[in-house]
Design an enzyme around this catalytic site. Structure first.
Site, mmCIF file in Angstrom:
data_model
loop_
_atom_site.group_PDB
_atom_site.id
_atom_site.type_symbol
_atom_site.label_atom_id
_atom_site.label_comp_id
_atom_site.label_asym_id
_atom_site.label_seq_id
_atom_site.Cartn_x
_atom_site.Cartn_y
_atom_site.Cartn_z
ATOM 1 N N HIS A 1 3.913 2.248 -1.679
ATOM 2 C CA HIS A 1 2.896 2.582 -2.687
ATOM 3 C C HIS A 1 1.808 3.464 -2.085
ATOM 4 C CE1 HIS A 1 0.267 1.734 -6.220
ATOM 5 N NE2 HIS A 1 -0.696 1.899 -5.319
ATOM 6 N N GLU A 2 1.276 3.041 -0.949
ATOM 7 C CA GLU A 2 0.200 3.813 -0.319
ATOM 8 C C GLU A 2 0.707 5.149 0.222
ATOM 9 O OE1 GLU A 2 -2.897 3.040 -0.621
ATOM 10 O OE2 GLU A 2 -2.355 1.196 -1.651
ATOM 11 N N HIS B 1 0.440 7.743 -2.513
ATOM 12 C CA HIS B 1 -0.889 8.363 -2.562
ATOM 13 C C HIS B 1 -1.069 9.345 -1.408
ATOM 14 C CE1 HIS B 1 -2.186 5.741 -5.733
ATOM 15 N NE2 HIS B 1 -2.194 4.642 -5.000
#
Length: 409
Positions: free
Chosen positions: A29-30, A33
């Site tokens: 997920h990170e 980003h």
């Protein structure tokens, strides 16, 4: 001493798979980003896996500090110039940040900072986290379906429990369900899912019995079950079990990678549709929320899935393969859940940031600081309430209250 070893063994089975799966999903997920921000030339200070005390860190040639922290239940990417927890400074904050950057680094320096990127770039960077979760789920499902292929079990009735809605409706062993409320069904899982999401609502089943075509109506009722993975839950049932009785009730075919990908994407869509339907029923008072899980419930499910995989027949190799496939499916479902939750329009989540950017795009100015602050507080309260709600149901499903009552008696 045996009790201590049993406790340690239980922690190993439940906690380790949970932490492992969650760490991988949060990292992906990170990274979503991070990679999107890097693609747009955003200056990044830190990438952290976990919260709290730093256990390990390294700074790369781009000036990004990569760190591992003590609490492995989350993570974050810190963009240079973040002013507050919401990461959406207002007009005054942007002006102050811009003047400081120009004073320190010269004119044009602000263009490398997240908050001065075009709205569409910021929105893509924020959306890339949940998107990475869905991509991860698609990859995991693709691997899973590539290995196990497509297995379809026809909705054939193998048993009808006396005194239940199914028995009262007239179902019999050997009946083949062909439709529910006029919609065709071909898999047993479709019937189970529809029943689970239809407590106290009459369902009309199209049934083939030999050469006859019948229409039977039954209303699912909530019963309490002790599930091996989820624990004690209240769930809608009509009192029949499905299973293949003749050779044609089961079909299998291997899938090539493209077919497996298509099936995987379809599985993501079906999971999101089921989630939205269930949440809608909770908000309208038609479901109690028993099937929602917080960290305790997810850890319990991880442990239960691990135990089931290891309890199967076969040698170490077969059990290891079974465990790997089980954890793949579990990780894919959790990844979908995390991606979905992060898209909710709550200010502290990615969906909240996207909501603020939508306002900024229309109003041509950031959301005022006082509104952001209020939204941030409300968002925290909503998340805390949701977490308490899910944890309450987790504790009930684990029978902890009954256990504590037994200790007090």
């Amino acid at each position: 001493m045996n009790a201590i070893f049993d406790l340690l063994g239980s922690l190993l089975v439940h906690v380790v798979p949970f932490v492992l799966v969650l760490s991988i999903i949060v990292t992906i997920h990170e990274l979503g980003h991070f990679l999107m921000a890097r693609a747009f030339g955003v200056k990044i200070d830190q990438f952290s896996l976990g919260f709290g005390k730093r256990l390990w860190s390294r700074t790369d040639r781009h000036g990004v500090e990569w760190r591992v922290a003590a609490l492995p239940l989350g993570g974050y990417v810190k963009f240079s110039g973040d002013l507050d927890a919401s990461s959406v400074p207002d007009q005054a904050g942007l002006a102050e940040l811009k003047s400081r950057l120009i004073a320190e680094q010269g004119p044009g320096a602000e263009r490398d900072y997240f908050h001065f990127k075009p709205i569409w770039q910021r929105a893509l960077i924020v959306a890339a986290g949940p998107a990475a979760n869905f991509i991860l789920a698609a990859v995991l499902f693709t691997v899973l379906f590539s290995v196990v292929g497509e297995q379809i079990v026809a909705p054939r009735i193998a048993q009808v429990v006396p005194g239940t809605p199914a028995a009262e409706a007239g179902f019999r062993r050997g009946d083949l369900i062909t439709s529910i409320n006029g919609r065709a069904v071909v898999e047993a899982a479709e019937v189970t899912q529809k029943v689970v999401l239809s407590a106290n609502e009459p369902l009309t089943f199209g049934v083939r019995r030999g050469e006859e075509t019948l229409s039977l109506t039954a209303t699912p009722e909530r019963v309490i079950e002790q599930d091996e993975i989820a624990g004690r839950v209240r769930i809608a049932r009509i009192g029949m079990s499905l299973g293949p009785l003749v050779r044609s009730d089961f079909s299998y075919r291997p899938l090539n990678p493209l077919e497996a990908l298509q099936r995987g994407v379809g599985q993501i869509g079906a999971t999101l549709n089921t989630t939205l339907t269930y949440l809608g029923r909770i908000f309208t008072g038609r479901e109690s929320g028993d099937l929602l899980s917080g960290p305790l419930g997810i850890a319990k499910a991880a442990g239960g899935a691990t135990q089931q995989a290891l309890a199967g027949d076969g040698g170490a190799g077969i059990k290891s393969a079974n465990l790997a496939l089980t954890l793949l499916q579990f990780a894919a479902l959790v990844s979908i859940g995390i991606g979905f939750v992060n898209l909710l329009p709550i200010p502290v989540l990615d969906g909240g940031h996207l909501m603020f950017y939508a306002y900024e795009a229309v109003a041509r100015r950031p959301v005022p600081a006082r509104v952001q602050d209020a939204g941030f507080r409300v968002g925290l309260a909503l998340l805390a309430g949701l977490m308490l709600f899910a944890t309450w149901h987790d504790l009930q499903k684990l029978n902890l209250f009954a256990f504590l009552g037994g200790l007090a008696s």
